[in-house]
Design an enzyme around this catalytic site. Structure first.
Site, PDB file in Angstrom:
ATOM      1  N   LYS A 108       0.821  -1.219   0.000  1.00 40.19           N
ATOM      2  CA  LYS A 108       0.000   0.000   0.000  1.00 40.19           C
ATOM      3  C   LYS A 108       0.854   1.268   0.000  1.00 40.19           C
ATOM      4  O   LYS A 108       0.425   2.309  -0.492  1.00 40.19           O
ATOM      5  CB  LYS A 108      -0.927   0.027   1.224  1.00 40.19           C
ATOM      6  CG  LYS A 108      -1.826  -1.181   1.417  1.00 40.19           C
ATOM      7  CD  LYS A 108      -2.899  -1.277   0.372  1.00 40.19           C
ATOM      8  CE  LYS A 108      -4.040  -2.229   0.757  1.00 40.19           C
ATOM      9  NZ  LYS A 108      -3.641  -3.633   0.885  1.00 40.19           N
TER      10      LYS A 108
HETATM   11  C1  LIG Z   1      -4.324  -4.774   0.571  1.00 40.74           C
HETATM   12  C2  LIG Z   1      -3.521  -6.012   0.517  1.00 40.74           C
HETATM   13  C3  LIG Z   1      -3.802  -7.025  -0.407  1.00 40.74           C
HETATM   14  C4  LIG Z   1      -4.988  -6.973  -1.343  1.00 40.74           C
HETATM   15  O1  LIG Z   1      -4.904  -5.932  -2.278  1.00 40.74           O
HETATM   16  P1  LIG Z   1      -6.215  -5.440  -3.047  1.00 40.74           P
HETATM   17  O2  LIG Z   1      -5.756  -4.311  -3.886  1.00 40.74           O
HETATM   18  O3  LIG Z   1      -7.184  -5.030  -1.984  1.00 40.74           O
HETATM   19  O4  LIG Z   1      -6.698  -6.597  -3.831  1.00 40.74           O
HETATM   20  C5  LIG Z   1      -2.957  -8.119  -0.441  1.00 40.74           C
HETATM   21  N1  LIG Z   1      -1.921  -8.243   0.421  1.00 40.74           N
HETATM   22  C6  LIG Z   1      -1.635  -7.297   1.322  1.00 40.74           C
HETATM   23  C7  LIG Z   1      -0.498  -7.500   2.253  1.00 40.74           C
HETATM   24  C8  LIG Z   1      -2.406  -6.138   1.404  1.00 40.74           C
HETATM   25  O5  LIG Z   1      -2.125  -5.201   2.302  1.00 40.74           O
END
Ligand SMILES: *Cc1c(COP(=O)(O)O)cnc(C)c1O
Length: 465
Positions: free
Chosen positions: A112
């Site tokens: 993120k």
């Molecule tokens: C948010 C997240 C995901 C999923 O990503 P999306 O864009 O919501 O599909 C997968 N792994 C981790 C560690 C995340 O923080």
């Protein structure tokens, strides 16, 4: 560059407004009115370029003339300087044909950060020019909240409220949010699931009076600037492995479908992607939708990979919109019906179109743990449970021998120490650059999963910060 709503009833807006907008007024999501693209020659020229430069080029396609090139380049430069690895998102080879794309070298150890570090700077840039102060509200299944708090804390023109489901996120994830002492940060522990948190945020946006009173904005994975920023690492990794001459397949651990949808965006921009496998844990709404054509909400189960404990994948609406040939009326009908009934049957033509690029695979808790152990035994790499879901799904990916398979590694193992230790017996070490948050005091509110309590809290916070 103009943006239109997937539900077809809102006026088109420019990039800067799309950055701040969150959901469109008609309840839809913003997408580019027309798809930009790169030539094969332009993509080939990304080889060997620093990440920030590729980011400025890729995100620049979606910005158009709304930000001067030099300003965007500077924001990208600053955003990716916060990463602890000079390659920003390095790839690591595991087997002759399988690679990990490490997206976790940012300040909060999950992918993120890649989008959020840029978004925080974009907000500052836009709000400064509009002399405006906004309230950002963000529902998190764990990692978004920490990344958003880290990107926005201390910023002059934005305050941030992070909602997380009580007891459903790891202690490390919680502390990345709750230990921020800045006056412009508020954290709320919601007595409910992530879907409850997301629902409260959606309701808040639909309440016009409230939205204006606190000048509300969202940085959840529906935010277009985040999607644009996430499409960058598909380019850097594919080019490093031989694109555009060679196709590359991706396996994406999936929850809200933001990251997997960003792969579709990269392909629209011209990147030759062989296939994208959306890998889910036992919360498998997306894997089922892609495999069977039926998008049907289930109950949320708690797993070792909590950032993917989601049964409503917001960004799926964007793919549906493309699959029905950008018919906003049909998209609005389908997703309103889904909101009421929890069920959406994808028309056969649209489903076949999705399957030209996407596959779905769901991975059990036992296979997730087994994959953490076997990866350690076979390669010496300690991986986190979300990455393990992707790697386990990669086993069933069907590609020609000439196509490398890249699994997105979405979190550092130190972010999920209990799950990693239970599976491998090893306690993963926290990277050197990460501050020790375990002794810092935490600051958060606890509220029921109820929109009006949360709105009342946000009004008070906005009035006093
Ligand atoms: C948010 C997240 C995901 C999923 O990503 P999306 O864009 O919501 O599909 C997968 N792994 C981790 C560690 C995340 O923080």
């Amino acid at each position: 560059m103009r943006y239109v709503s997937t539900r077809g009833q809102s006026a088109s807006i420019g990039f800067l407004d799309a950055v701040l907008a969150g959901l469109a007024p008609d309840g839809g999501l913003y997408v580019p009115a027309e798809w930009p693209s790169f030539t094969a020659k332009e993509i080939a020229a990304f080889a060997g370029k620093p990440y920030a430069q590729v980011a400025a080029a890729v995100v620049g396609k979606f910005v158009g003339d709304d930000i001067p090139t030099a300003d965007l380049a500077e924001m990208c430069e600053e955003a990716y300087a916060t990463f602890a690895h000079t390659a920003v998102t390095p790839i690591k080879q595991l087997t002759p044909n399988r690679y990990l794309l490490e997206l976790f070298h940012g300040p909060t150890l999950a992918f993120k950060d890649v989008a959020m570090q840029l978004l925080g700077r974009l907000y500052d840039y836009v709000l400064e020019r509009q002399s405006r102060k906004m309230t950002i509200i963000c529902a998190t299944s764990g990692d978004t909240g920490g990344a958003a708090v880290e990107a926005f804390r201390g910023r002059k023109n934005a305050r941030i409220v992070a909602l997380f489901p009580e007891g459903r996120i790891s202690e490390v994830q919680r502390r990345f949010m709750t230990t921020a002492a800045d006056a412009n940060v508020a954290c709320v522990s919601i007595l409910g699931s992530f879907d409850d948190c997301q629902h409260i945020v959606k309701q808040a946006f639909q309440d016009d009076q409230f939205r204006h009173a606190v000048d509300l904005s969202g940085v959840n994975s529906i935010n277009w600037a985040r999607i644009a920023a996430q499409s960058v690492y598909y380019f850097t990794s594919a080019v490093a492995l031989g694109a555009p001459e060679r196709e590359v397949a991706f396996v994406v651990p999936t929850g809200n479908f933001g990251d997997a949808y960003a792969a579709f965006v990269a392909r629209k921009l011209g990147l030759p992607i062989h296939s994208v496998t959306a890998a889910t844990n036992s919360n498998d709404i997306l894997a089922r939708a892609i495999e069977t054509g039926r998008y049907a909400r289930g109950a949320v189960a708690a797993t070792q990979s909590p950032a993917m404990d989601i049964q409503v994948a917001s960004n799926f609406e964007r793919l549906y919109f493309e699959a029905v040939r950008r018919d906003g009326t049909e998209t609005a009908r389908a997703f309103r019906a889904f909101a009421d009934t929890g069920l959406l049957d994808i028309p056969p033509g649209a489903h076949a179109w999705m399957r030209e690029l996407f596959r779905g695979a769901s991975v059990s808790e036992a296979d997730t743990a087994k994959t953490m152990l076997s990866t350690l035994n076979e390669t010496g790499e300690v991986i986190d449970p979300h990455t393990a879901v992707g790697l386990a799904a990669a086993v069933s990916v069907d590609v020609p021998a000439s196509v490398p398979v890249v699994v997105l590694s979405t979190a550092h193992p130190a972010k999920f120490p209990e799950a990693v230790q239970a599976a491998t017996g090893l306690l993963p070490a926290t990277p050197r650059a990460t501050p020790d948050l375990s002794k810092k005091p935490e600051k958060f509110e606890r509220l029921p999963a109820d929109g009006s309590s949360v709105k009342a809290f946000v009004r008070t916070f906005a009035a006093n910060s």
